[in-house]
Scaffold this motif. Structure first.
Motif, PDB file in Angstrom:
ATOM      1  N   TYR A  99      43.444   6.343  26.805  1.00  0.00           N
ATOM      2  CA  TYR A  99      43.987   5.346  27.720  1.00  0.00           C
ATOM      3  C   TYR A  99      44.007   3.986  27.051  1.00  0.00           C
ATOM      4  O   TYR A  99      43.085   3.625  26.324  1.00  0.00           O
ATOM      5  CB  TYR A  99      43.134   5.250  28.992  1.00  0.00           C
ATOM      6  CG  TYR A  99      43.150   6.510  29.818  1.00  0.00           C
ATOM      7  CD1 TYR A  99      44.092   6.686  30.824  1.00  0.00           C
ATOM      8  CD2 TYR A  99      42.238   7.536  29.581  1.00  0.00           C
ATOM      9  CE1 TYR A  99      44.114   7.852  31.573  1.00  0.00           C
ATOM     10  CE2 TYR A  99      42.257   8.701  30.328  1.00  0.00           C
ATOM     11  CZ  TYR A  99      43.196   8.851  31.325  1.00  0.00           C
ATOM     12  OH  TYR A  99      43.232   9.998  32.064  1.00  0.00           O
ATOM     13  N   THR A 100      45.028   3.206  27.336  1.00  0.00           N
ATOM     14  CA  THR A 100      45.085   1.822  26.903  1.00  0.00           C
ATOM     15  C   THR A 100      44.456   0.982  27.994  1.00  0.00           C
ATOM     16  O   THR A 100      44.887   1.023  29.156  1.00  0.00           O
ATOM     17  CB  THR A 100      46.547   1.382  26.667  1.00  0.00           C
ATOM     18  OG1 THR A 100      47.110   2.231  25.655  1.00  0.00           O
ATOM     19  CG2 THR A 100      46.619  -0.066  26.210  1.00  0.00           C
ATOM     20  N   ILE A 101      43.440   0.225  27.647  1.00  0.00           N
ATOM     21  CA  ILE A 101      42.675  -0.526  28.634  1.00  0.00           C
ATOM     22  C   ILE A 101      43.528  -1.566  29.345  1.00  0.00           C
ATOM     23  O   ILE A 101      43.501  -1.685  30.580  1.00  0.00           O
ATOM     24  CB  ILE A 101      41.433  -1.177  27.991  1.00  0.00           C
ATOM     25  CG1 ILE A 101      40.457  -0.072  27.525  1.00  0.00           C
ATOM     26  CG2 ILE A 101      40.747  -2.143  28.933  1.00  0.00           C
ATOM     27  CD1 ILE A 101      39.284  -0.560  26.716  1.00  0.00           C
ATOM     28  N   GLY A 104      46.329   0.489  31.310  1.00  0.00           N
ATOM     29  CA  GLY A 104      45.902   1.689  32.025  1.00  0.00           C
ATOM     30  C   GLY A 104      46.747   2.898  31.735  1.00  0.00           C
ATOM     31  O   GLY A 104      46.545   3.967  32.304  1.00  0.00           O
ATOM     32  N   SER A 105      47.681   2.754  30.797  1.00  0.00           N
ATOM     33  CA  SER A 105      48.572   3.886  30.497  1.00  0.00           C
ATOM     34  C   SER A 105      47.820   4.954  29.710  1.00  0.00           C
ATOM     35  O   SER A 105      46.932   4.675  28.908  1.00  0.00           O
ATOM     36  CB  SER A 105      49.802   3.419  29.731  1.00  0.00           C
ATOM     37  OG  SER A 105      49.444   2.860  28.494  1.00  0.00           O
ATOM     38  N   LYS A 106      48.230   6.197  29.947  1.00  0.00           N
ATOM     39  CA  LYS A 106      47.607   7.352  29.310  1.00  0.00           C
ATOM     40  C   LYS A 106      48.426   7.758  28.089  1.00  0.00           C
ATOM     41  O   LYS A 106      49.656   7.704  28.123  1.00  0.00           O
ATOM     42  CB  LYS A 106      47.539   8.508  30.315  1.00  0.00           C
ATOM     43  CG  LYS A 106      46.846   9.740  29.796  1.00  0.00           C
ATOM     44  CD  LYS A 106      46.771  10.796  30.893  1.00  0.00           C
ATOM     45  CE  LYS A 106      46.122  12.062  30.388  1.00  0.00           C
ATOM     46  NZ  LYS A 106      46.017  13.076  31.443  1.00  0.00           N
ATOM     47  N   GLY A 107      47.739   8.152  27.023  1.00  0.00           N
ATOM     48  CA  GLY A 107      48.415   8.632  25.816  1.00  0.00           C
ATOM     49  C   GLY A 107      48.270   7.652  24.671  1.00  0.00           C
ATOM     50  O   GLY A 107      47.640   6.614  24.785  1.00  0.00           O
ATOM     51  N   LEU A 108      48.857   8.044  23.540  1.00  0.00           N
ATOM     52  CA  LEU A 108      48.813   7.170  22.382  1.00  0.00           C
ATOM     53  C   LEU A 108      49.837   6.093  22.559  1.00  0.00           C
ATOM     54  O   LEU A 108      49.925   5.103  22.059  1.00  0.00           O
ATOM     55  CB  LEU A 108      49.080   7.954  21.086  1.00  0.00           C
ATOM     56  CG  LEU A 108      48.041   9.005  20.727  1.00  0.00           C
ATOM     57  CD1 LEU A 108      48.463   9.760  19.469  1.00  0.00           C
ATOM     58  CD2 LEU A 108      46.708   8.347  20.481  1.00  0.00           C
TER      59      LEU A 108
END
Length: 108
Positions: A99-101, A104-108
């Protein structure tokens, strides 16, 4: 996704990082570490070094990119000294989620 952790000699890390970036893998975490391998350290004269300084780089890649990344690391971290030990070790493990903090998106 896979996490690749490579523990390599400090004098090789800049070249490895440069080659990874040139190949399209710029996202890397790097940290100073100390440790020892199967040889249990190193002896120079009467002095025994139990912990040897190394660098650890970590990156998460798509599963199909694993072989390319491993090849880059091994080719550029190897000293080429015959019978040399201490060039390092690479560990590969699965990443279930990322997750990108900030977003909040999931994935690379």
């Amino acid at each position: 996704m896979l996490m690749i952790k490579a523990i390599i000699r400090p004098e090789k890390v800049d070249h490895v990082l440069s080659e990874l970036s040139d190949a399209g893998f710029p996202a890397v975490t790097k940290m100073d570490v100390v440790g020892r391998g199967k040889q249990r350290g190193m002896k120079v004269g009467d002095i025994h070094y139990d912990e040897i300084p190394k660098e650890m780089i970590m990156l998460v890649v798509k599963t199909e990119e694993k072989d390319d990344v491993l090849s880059i690391i091994m080719r550029n971290a190897k000293t080429g000294e015959k019978g040399a030990f201490g060039d390092g070790k690479i560990f590969v493990s699965e990443v279930l989620e990322a997750y990108t903090i900030s977003s909040g998106s999931k994935g690379l």
